[in-house]
Scaffold this active site. Sequence first.
Site, short mmCIF file in Angstrom:
data_model
loop_
_atom_site.label_atom_id
_atom_site.label_comp_id
_atom_site.label_asym_id
_atom_site.label_seq_id
_atom_site.Cartn_x
_atom_site.Cartn_y
_atom_site.Cartn_z
N SER A 144 -3.41 -2.89 4.73
CA SER A 144 -2.41 -2.57 5.76
C SER A 144 -1.74 -3.68 5.82
CB SER A 144 -2.88 -2.34 7.16
OG SER A 144 -3.37 -0.65 6.98
N HIS A 165 -2.07 1.34 -1.01
CA HIS A 165 -1.37 1.91 0.45
C HIS A 165 -0.76 3.45 0.76
CE1 HIS A 165 0.37 0.23 4.34
NE2 HIS A 165 -0.85 0.56 4.25
N GLU A 177 1.85 3.10 -1.36
CA GLU A 177 2.83 1.35 -2.16
C GLU A 177 1.94 1.28 -2.54
OE1 GLU A 177 5.48 -0.51 1.94
OE2 GLU A 177 3.19 -0.20 1.69
N ASN A 215 5.08 -1.85 6.56
CA ASN A 215 4.55 -2.64 7.72
C ASN A 215 5.07 -4.35 7.74
OD1 ASN A 215 2.29 -0.39 7.73
ND2 ASN A 215 0.82 -1.77 7.18
#
Length: 309
Positions: A144, A165, A177, A215
């Site tokens: 993450s 991701h 991602e 994130n």
Amino acid sequence: MAFFAHQIRRGFSSSAVRNVVIKQVTIIGGGQMGAGIAQVAASTGHSVTLVDTSDDILKKSIKTIEGSLKRVVKKKFADKPEAGEEFIQKVLKNVSTSTDVGSAVQGSDLVLEAIVENLKIKQDLFSRLDKLAPAHTIFASNTSSLPISDISSATNRLDRFGGLHFFNPVPMMKLVEVIGTSTTSQETFDSLLNFSKVLGKTPVSCKDTPGFIVNRLFVPYLYEAIRLYERGHGSKEDIDIAMKLGVGYPMGPFELSDYIGLDTIKFIMDGWREMDPDNTLFAPSELMDKLVAEGKLGKKTGEGFYKYK
Ligand SMILES: CC(=O)CC(=O)SCCNC(=O)CCNC(=O)[C@H](O)C(C)(C)COP(=O)(O)OP(=O)(O)OC[C@H]1O[C@@H](n2cnc3c(N)ncnc32)[C@H](O)[C@@H]1OP(=O)(O)O
Ligand SMILES: NC(=O)C1=CN([C@@H]2O[C@H](COP(=O)(O)OP(=O)(O)OC[C@H]3O[C@@H](n4cnc5c(N)ncnc54)[C@H](O)[C@@H]3O)[C@@H](O)[C@H]2O)C=CC1
């Protein structure tokens, strides 16, 4: 000249392999994310080996996959329950489990890691895997927040290493991602991009920067919601309602933090604060620290900001 520059940017090296069509996938870590990714990969016809540290955990992972598949078929095969059951059995047949990473990576086109968010543990794992996996195998991390280049530095396959991701819950969230480092080869990057599309997801290309796209924007938002509550500027419940009804988010920040896991969110923020201690966006939260210290990690432990029993 442009092509040459492009090759350098992606670290094209003599050891780079051709575009790998990913059919056989090894997923390390059978928790929330690993089980979800295994489900989606198996549902799209891939042969999946799911690895974790014990058979008990892996039994739980398979139960999670089965439960999630039942929810999927309830919608997808609403009028054909028999076809739905057939689909579930077919998908489950595509998933095998193992506690032995060495045998699990044999024949694998992609090893995707979804274990605990800790750099040292991820590096140790990939360093071992590098010696065990076939030469053509691509490695990817579902981290993450950790730089992919820090994780890949533990291996000798810098050109065949990238980030993939996924988002939680994986069967529902459409985004992936795809992260290329300065040494990820174009072939590897394209293989990861294609794999995401074959899974039915929409990929976006990301640089190897802290938190990638989502994130980096999203985790400071979650922390600011917690600090707002700590300052006494709103109740948890009201903040959750406000963000759902005010901006149309499907979950409020406290519900979502519990869903993701407070340990994961705290680990992300602690790491970023270490890198950039003066950035006020990365300020800590006493309440978050306390809950994690008490093992109240959210839904997965039965309690976080809210109780789930
Ligand atoms: C930390 C990181 O690195 C990155 C991250 O992942 S950040 C987190 C990103 N995720 C989010 O922001 C999630 C936000 N929440 C949502 O999008 C939605 O609330 C949700 C998709 C989780 C659930 O959808 P919902 O409509 O609100 O609720 P819910 O009624 O539970 O689900 C509706 C249907 O969705 C499907 N569904 C939900 N979760 C599912 C799952 N895990 N597996 C399969 N199907 C699922 C089912 O069809 C379900 O119907 P049933 O309840 O009848 O089985
Ligand atoms: N929870 C979330 O919403 C998201 C998490 N991520 C990332 O995905 C990764 C996993 O997160 P979760 O699935 O939430 O964690 P989790 O805690 O649910 O699962 C982690 C699993 O990895 C296993 N594990 C730990 N060390 C291992 C090892 N050396 N070998 C094999 N298995 C090992 C654990 O037993 C556990 O089953 C983390 O890097 C996290 O940051 C990414 C996107 C979203």
